[in-house]
Design an enzyme around this catalytic site. Sequence first.
Site, PDB file in Angstrom:
ATOM      1  CG  HIS A 206      54.123   0.861  -8.169  1.00 20.13           C
ATOM      2  ND1 HIS A 206      52.727   1.299  -7.811  1.00 20.13           N
ATOM      3  CD2 HIS A 206      54.771   1.840  -8.794  1.00 20.13           C
ATOM      4  CE1 HIS A 206      52.618   2.485  -8.532  1.00 20.13           C
ATOM      5  NE2 HIS A 206      53.689   2.782  -9.010  1.00 20.13           N
TER       6      HIS A 206
ATOM      7  CG  ASP B 146      50.889   2.252 -14.541  1.00 19.20           C
ATOM      8  OD1 ASP B 146      51.692   3.072 -14.418  1.00 19.20           O
ATOM      9  OD2 ASP B 146      50.031   2.063 -13.648  1.00 19.20           O
TER      10      ASP B 146
END
Length: 332
Positions: free
Chosen positions: A188, A260
């Site tokens: 992230h 993702d």
Amino acid sequence: MIQFNFQSIPDLAGQRLILGFDGQTLNAELKHLITEYRTGGIILFRPNIDSADQLRRLCMDARKYALDQGLPDLFVAVDQEGGQVARLRNPFTEFPGNPHMRTLEDARQFARITASELSDMGINMNMAPVMDVAPPDVDSIMKDRVFTGDADRVSQLGTTVIQGLQEGGIMAVAKHFPGIGRTVKDSHFFLPELDAELSDLKQTDLVPFDAAKKAQVSGIMLSHILYPRLDPHWQASLSKRIAYDLLRTDMGYQGLVMTDDLDMKAISHDMDTCIYRIMTAQIDMALVCHAGPNIAEARDAAMRYLEKDRELYESGRICVRRILAAKETFLV
């Protein structure tokens, strides 16, 4: 049989996107994603959810709206792993997460209840289970999200979840291929690397994904991790060597392959480059999970490459056929 115009560039581009949005109703933003971007799916996060009644109305309204526009039904996705990654909280059943799943009956119960609750809301895709293997001697970034045990144990518990979800009408998506259990940085915020040989990955990390393939998992999500021994230039979510050569060709997986979230910090490339890499690798669907300019840039890039590159157009039609086949199985 789903009716679809395979000559329509906007429809071919849109079906390959799963998009996030702001709001808790079928608002103007969500209508725009459906009517203008022709999105193949949407993904829900906590800010999209207020109550069971509101959530059911949102999902059902969005799906009906897509059908009313002459589009295929929407994938409506959510990350409902249990534990720290569970978008649906009370009054929905709150499970402690994969590390606390000790028996196959635990896995069956999680899958059965989760599938029932998601289906009742109009959700049809769960971005779960996590199939990463975290060795006990590694301070894995995934330690609070993985099944406890070796690759065989992860395979047993994970495939039990996959089968239970899909028997309950919910598409399961195994993640994060080809495995991030040995990484210690969070994609992230960073671009992690896993410097492992393919032979090493085949003995550990890839074992649960092979089991997921054999369990006919609906989808596999690619990680944003760089595996320099497999591809020194591109992380898995942008790598033809990993997404097509390894997963599709070597392992023989024929279900949906998706990235993702392309909004994550591990992705430092511009959206045009990302979409080109995704299309070249014949990755079926790209996730752009937050409202913002990346959504428009992703859709515009997909349209542009479909229009100007015949090879990407033809491979794109193959990807959309896979998407529609999954919708035919789980949504109709």
